[in-house]
Design a protein around this motif. Structure first.
Motif, PDB file in Angstrom:
ATOM      1  N   TYR A  38       0.842  -1.199   0.000  1.00  0.00           N
ATOM      2  CA  TYR A  38       0.000   0.000   0.000  1.00  0.00           C
ATOM      3  C   TYR A  38       0.873   1.244   0.000  1.00  0.00           C
ATOM      4  O   TYR A  38       1.401   1.653   1.029  1.00  0.00           O
ATOM      5  N   PHE A  39       0.997   1.853  -1.177  1.00  0.00           N
ATOM      6  CA  PHE A  39       1.820   3.042  -1.343  1.00  0.00           C
ATOM      7  C   PHE A  39       0.950   4.259  -1.687  1.00  0.00           C
ATOM      8  O   PHE A  39       1.335   5.101  -2.491  1.00  0.00           O
ATOM      9  N   THR A  40      -0.229   4.361  -1.049  1.00  0.00           N
ATOM     10  CA  THR A  40      -1.145   5.439  -1.380  1.00  0.00           C
ATOM     11  C   THR A  40      -1.533   6.239  -0.143  1.00  0.00           C
ATOM     12  O   THR A  40      -2.633   6.795  -0.064  1.00  0.00           O
ATOM     13  N   GLY A  41      -0.632   6.322   0.822  1.00  0.00           N
ATOM     14  CA  GLY A  41      -0.894   7.142   2.000  1.00  0.00           C
ATOM     15  C   GLY A  41      -1.003   8.614   1.676  1.00  0.00           C
ATOM     16  O   GLY A  41      -1.532   9.392   2.466  1.00  0.00           O
ATOM     17  N   ASN A  42      -0.520   9.014   0.501  1.00  0.00           N
ATOM     18  CA  ASN A  42      -0.656  10.406   0.064  1.00  0.00           C
ATOM     19  C   ASN A  42      -2.071  10.716  -0.410  1.00  0.00           C
ATOM     20  O   ASN A  42      -2.414  11.877  -0.611  1.00  0.00           O
ATOM     21  N   SER A  43      -2.896   9.697  -0.550  1.00  0.00           N
ATOM     22  CA  SER A  43      -4.285   9.883  -0.956  1.00  0.00           C
ATOM     23  C   SER A  43      -5.242   9.545   0.184  1.00  0.00           C
ATOM     24  O   SER A  43      -6.140  10.326   0.498  1.00  0.00           O
ATOM     25  N   LEU A  44      -5.037   8.394   0.822  1.00  0.00           N
ATOM     26  CA  LEU A  44      -5.819   8.010   1.994  1.00  0.00           C
ATOM     27  C   LEU A  44      -4.973   7.090   2.861  1.00  0.00           C
ATOM     28  O   LEU A  44      -4.554   6.023   2.420  1.00  0.00           O
ATOM     29  N   GLY A  45      -4.711   7.517   4.082  1.00  0.00           N
ATOM     30  CA  GLY A  45      -3.937   6.705   5.006  1.00  0.00           C
ATOM     31  C   GLY A  45      -4.716   5.487   5.466  1.00  0.00           C
ATOM     32  O   GLY A  45      -5.954   5.445   5.437  1.00  0.00           O
ATOM     33  N   LEU A  46      -3.986   4.474   5.884  1.00  0.00           N
ATOM     34  CA  LEU A  46      -4.615   3.259   6.399  1.00  0.00           C
ATOM     35  C   LEU A  46      -5.297   3.521   7.746  1.00  0.00           C
ATOM     36  O   LEU A  46      -4.974   4.489   8.440  1.00  0.00           O
ATOM     37  N   GLN A  47      -6.192   2.612   8.109  1.00  0.00           N
ATOM     38  CA  GLN A  47      -6.901   2.755   9.375  1.00  0.00           C
ATOM     39  C   GLN A  47      -6.068   2.192  10.537  1.00  0.00           C
ATOM     40  O   GLN A  47      -5.724   1.014  10.541  1.00  0.00           O
ATOM     41  N   PRO A  48      -5.757   3.014  11.533  1.00  0.00           N
ATOM     42  CA  PRO A  48      -5.094   2.500  12.733  1.00  0.00           C
ATOM     43  C   PRO A  48      -6.056   1.592  13.508  1.00  0.00           C
ATOM     44  O   PRO A  48      -7.255   1.865  13.587  1.00  0.00           O
ATOM     45  N   LYS A  49      -5.538   0.522  14.070  1.00  0.00           N
ATOM     46  CA  LYS A  49      -6.388  -0.427  14.781  1.00  0.00           C
ATOM     47  C   LYS A  49      -6.984   0.159  16.054  1.00  0.00           C
ATOM     48  O   LYS A  49      -8.026  -0.300  16.518  1.00  0.00           O
ATOM     49  N   ASN A  50      -6.348   1.172  16.629  1.00  0.00           N
ATOM     50  CA  ASN A  50      -6.888   1.763  17.863  1.00  0.00           C
ATOM     51  C   ASN A  50      -8.069   2.692  17.614  1.00  0.00           C
ATOM     52  O   ASN A  50      -8.713   3.147  18.561  1.00  0.00           O
ATOM     53  N   VAL A  51      -8.368   2.952  16.336  1.00  0.00           N
ATOM     54  CA  VAL A  51      -9.476   3.838  15.999  1.00  0.00           C
ATOM     55  C   VAL A  51     -10.807   3.265  16.483  1.00  0.00           C
ATOM     56  O   VAL A  51     -11.658   3.988  17.020  1.00  0.00           O
ATOM     57  N   LYS A  52     -11.000   1.963  16.292  1.00  0.00           N
ATOM     58  CA  LYS A  52     -12.285   1.366  16.658  1.00  0.00           C
ATOM     59  C   LYS A  52     -12.580   1.563  18.131  1.00  0.00           C
ATOM     60  O   LYS A  52     -13.699   1.945  18.511  1.00  0.00           O
ATOM     61  N   ASP A  53     -11.582   1.341  18.993  1.00  0.00           N
ATOM     62  CA  ASP A  53     -11.803   1.529  20.431  1.00  0.00           C
ATOM     63  C   ASP A  53     -12.125   2.986  20.748  1.00  0.00           C
ATOM     64  O   ASP A  53     -12.968   3.280  21.606  1.00  0.00           O
ATOM     65  N   GLY A  54     -11.436   3.906  20.066  1.00  0.00           N
ATOM     66  CA  GLY A  54     -11.703   5.325  20.303  1.00  0.00           C
ATOM     67  C   GLY A  54     -13.114   5.713  19.937  1.00  0.00           C
ATOM     68  O   GLY A  54     -13.788   6.447  20.668  1.00  0.00           O
ATOM     69  N   VAL A  55     -13.589   5.217  18.797  1.00  0.00           N
ATOM     70  CA  VAL A  55     -14.949   5.526  18.362  1.00  0.00           C
ATOM     71  C   VAL A  55     -15.976   4.867  19.278  1.00  0.00           C
ATOM     72  O   VAL A  55     -16.977   5.485  19.665  1.00  0.00           O
ATOM     73  N   LEU A  56     -15.719   3.604  19.636  1.00  0.00           N
ATOM     74  CA  LEU A  56     -16.664   2.904  20.517  1.00  0.00           C
ATOM     75  C   LEU A  56     -16.753   3.576  21.884  1.00  0.00           C
ATOM     76  O   LEU A  56     -17.839   3.648  22.484  1.00  0.00           O
ATOM     77  N   GLN A  57     -15.624   4.089  22.362  1.00  0.00           N
ATOM     78  CA  GLN A  57     -15.651   4.805  23.640  1.00  0.00           C
ATOM     79  C   GLN A  57     -16.488   6.072  23.529  1.00  0.00           C
ATOM     80  O   GLN A  57     -17.293   6.384  24.423  1.00  0.00           O
ATOM     81  N   ALA A  58     -16.323   6.805  22.420  1.00  0.00           N
ATOM     82  CA  ALA A  58     -17.115   8.023  22.222  1.00  0.00           C
ATOM     83  C   ALA A  58     -18.603   7.694  22.127  1.00  0.00           C
ATOM     84  O   ALA A  58     -19.454   8.383  22.705  1.00  0.00           O
ATOM     85  N   LEU A  59     -18.938   6.624  21.414  1.00  0.00           N
ATOM     86  CA  LEU A  59     -20.333   6.222  21.293  1.00  0.00           C
ATOM     87  C   LEU A  59     -20.911   5.795  22.644  1.00  0.00           C
ATOM     88  O   LEU A  59     -22.065   6.103  22.970  1.00  0.00           O
ATOM     89  N   ALA A  60     -20.081   5.099  23.440  1.00  0.00           N
ATOM     90  CA  ALA A  60     -20.548   4.647  24.758  1.00  0.00           C
ATOM     91  C   ALA A  60     -20.841   5.832  25.661  1.00  0.00           C
ATOM     92  O   ALA A  60     -21.822   5.819  26.425  1.00  0.00           O
ATOM     93  N   GLU A  61     -20.002   6.858  25.588  1.00  0.00           N
ATOM     94  CA  GLU A  61     -20.229   8.020  26.447  1.00  0.00           C
ATOM     95  C   GLU A  61     -21.441   8.820  25.982  1.00  0.00           C
ATOM     96  O   GLU A  61     -22.185   9.369  26.808  1.00  0.00           O
ATOM     97  N   TRP A  62     -21.659   8.871  24.671  1.00  0.00           N
ATOM     98  CA  TRP A  62     -22.888   9.487  24.168  1.00  0.00           C
ATOM     99  C   TRP A  62     -24.109   8.698  24.660  1.00  0.00           C
ATOM    100  O   TRP A  62     -25.111   9.252  25.092  1.00  0.00           O
ATOM    101  N   GLU A  63     -23.975   7.367  24.609  1.00  0.00           N
ATOM    102  CA  GLU A  63     -25.072   6.492  25.043  1.00  0.00           C
ATOM    103  C   GLU A  63     -25.389   6.664  26.528  1.00  0.00           C
ATOM    104  O   GLU A  63     -26.558   6.754  26.920  1.00  0.00           O
ATOM    105  N   THR A  64     -24.359   6.717  27.361  1.00  0.00           N
ATOM    106  CA  THR A  64     -24.580   6.702  28.813  1.00  0.00           C
ATOM    107  C   THR A  64     -24.699   8.093  29.425  1.00  0.00           C
ATOM    108  O   THR A  64     -25.368   8.263  30.450  1.00  0.00           O
TER     109      THR A  64
END
Length: 427
Positions: A38-64
């Motif tokens: 994957y040599f296209t980080g100049n167009s769209l970077g890959l997804q970091p694996k820690n992103v999912k936890d960050g988003v789920l935490q934000a959703l959980a706090e919105w939920e609670t």
């Protein structure tokens, strides 16, 4: 360093790489049953694996917490943009009160021009590079039109000299000096999206200031890529996106830099929104805008929660890796790719690859753009079929961007081996 075009040498470089563990912290698209090159980080970077936890935490706090999340929880939404400011400041070479994550790139360019482009009868011209990214072109055209002016009378483009691919700093400086006090703003893409050229922003800024003009930059292809020192270079303003080298996802939140000379001046003109209003009295809902005396005063609206959660998670990896370490690997990896391409050219009966990205490491970042002198689309399609994700730009350029956070030297060699085999079949 003396490079070798061998798999063993590339693997040796990877073994010595202090950042090698970060590759495992990203998701890779699959091609032919394995990770793509994957040599296209100049167009769209890959997804970091820690992103999912960050988003789920934000959703959980919105939920609670619901509305309580603005002021409570682990990351109160009121100040979410402040959490990413320290890392952004390091990446941009700025002070924390000079940077803010907000909006998206082109919106931010328009907001900044509303502040910094104030044409008069004698000072009204904008200098930019020819073939700037289309969004920049459209933004400049319409900003000019909003002032009742014509783009052809105002916008001065500088192009490479005939037969060349890059624009020399001295030519930019000379053009600024030629137009002198008629120049209002110099606005250039810090790293050109097509050639990968990293412009000398310090010299260009100094030239702009010498004629009384502002210097601003689109850093879409520079942020998270090259070594920036915006404050020390006395850059006036800049904007960037975060979905490329900053790996913050498609349509991610953008960023803005304003030099403290203006950022700390609440009277400096800008288009106002409630979120840029003085924090101490914001909730009194009074008339009469009172700007926060930092770059936050340019904010229009509250930060988008999920986009900020992704951005924060991605920037965490930059902090862990160390920005100086990333620059060191990027320089070496780019040099290795240049070496591989030159070695391939030397092995062919005729030259068919022209590297148009400057060889001087001070004038380039991750991206290497290769101008195919023949059969370009055929070569690109063959690369994609072999699992190399690169980028094609008409009429005949292949853009590659090995990224230090997740790419390897072995991948650079693999790419070179594939393109060697492809090009050999053309003779």
């Amino acid at each position: 360093m003396a490079f070798e075009n061998t798999l063993a040498f590339a693997q040796q470089l990877d073994q010595q790489d202090i950042l090698k563990s970060f590759r495992s912290r990203f998701h890779f698209p699959q091609r032919n049953g394995k990770d793509a090159v994957y040599f296209t980080g100049n167009s769209l970077g890959l997804q970091p694996k820690n992103v999912k936890d960050g988003v789920l935490q934000a959703l959980a706090e919105w939920e609670t917490l619901a509305v309580g999340g603005y002021f409570g929880g682990s990351h109160p939404w009121m100040d979410y943009h402040l959490e990413v400011a320290p890392t952004l400041a390091k990446l941009m070479g700025a002070k924390e009160h000079e940077v803010v994550a907000m909006n998206q790139l082109t919106i931010n360019i328009h907001l900044l021009f509303a502040s910094f482009y104030k044409p008069t009868a004698t000072r009204y011209k904008i200098i930019c590079e020819a073939k700037a990214f289309p969004s920049d072109q459209y933004a400049l055209e319409t900003q000019v039109q909003l002032h009742g002016l014509k783009a052809e009378d105002v916008i001065i483009e500088i192009a490479p000299k005939p037969g060349e691919q890059i624009i020399h700093t001295k030519d930019i400086v000379e053009l600024i000096q030629q137009h002198g006090e008629s120049v209002a703003v110099v606005f250039i893409g810090g790293v050109n999206y097509y050639t990968g050229q990293f412009f000398d922003l310090q010299a260009i800024t100094a030239a702009a200031h010498s004629v009384g003009a502002y210097a601003g930059y689109d850093l879409a292809h520079a942020a998270g890529n090259v070594n920036l020192q915006l404050h020390n270079w006395e850059v006036d303003f800049a904007a960037w996106c975060t979905y490329k080298y900053l790996n913050s996802g498609p349509g991610a939140i953008g960023g803005v830099y304003v030099h403290e000379q203006f950022a700390t001046d609440p009277a400096f003109p800008r288009l106002a929104g409630w979120w840029g209003y003085d924090k101490a009295t914001r909730f009194l809902m009074d008339k009469g805008f009172k700007a926060i005396p930092t770059v936050e005063g340019w904010q229009m609206s509250i930060s988008p929660l999920l986009s900020m959660a992704i951005h924060k998670a991605s920037l965490q990896l930059f902090e862990e890796a160390g920005i100086d370490n990333l620059h060191a690997k990027r320089e070496k990896m780019s040099a290795f790719l240049h070496f591989i391409l030159a070695d391939i050219n030397n092995s062919l009966p005729e030259k068919i690859i022209e590297v148009i990205t400057p060889a001087n490491e001070a004038e380039r970042g991750c991206q290497v753009s290769i101008h195919m002198l023949r059969d370009g689309k055929k070569v690109f399609d063959a690369l994609m079929a072999e699992g190399v994700v690169a980028d094609w730009r008409e009429p005949n350029v292949i853009r590659l961007a090995p990224v230090p956070l997740y790419n390897t030297y072995e991948e650079v060699w693999v790419f070179g081996n594939i393109i060697r085999q492809i090009t050999a079949t053309l003779f």
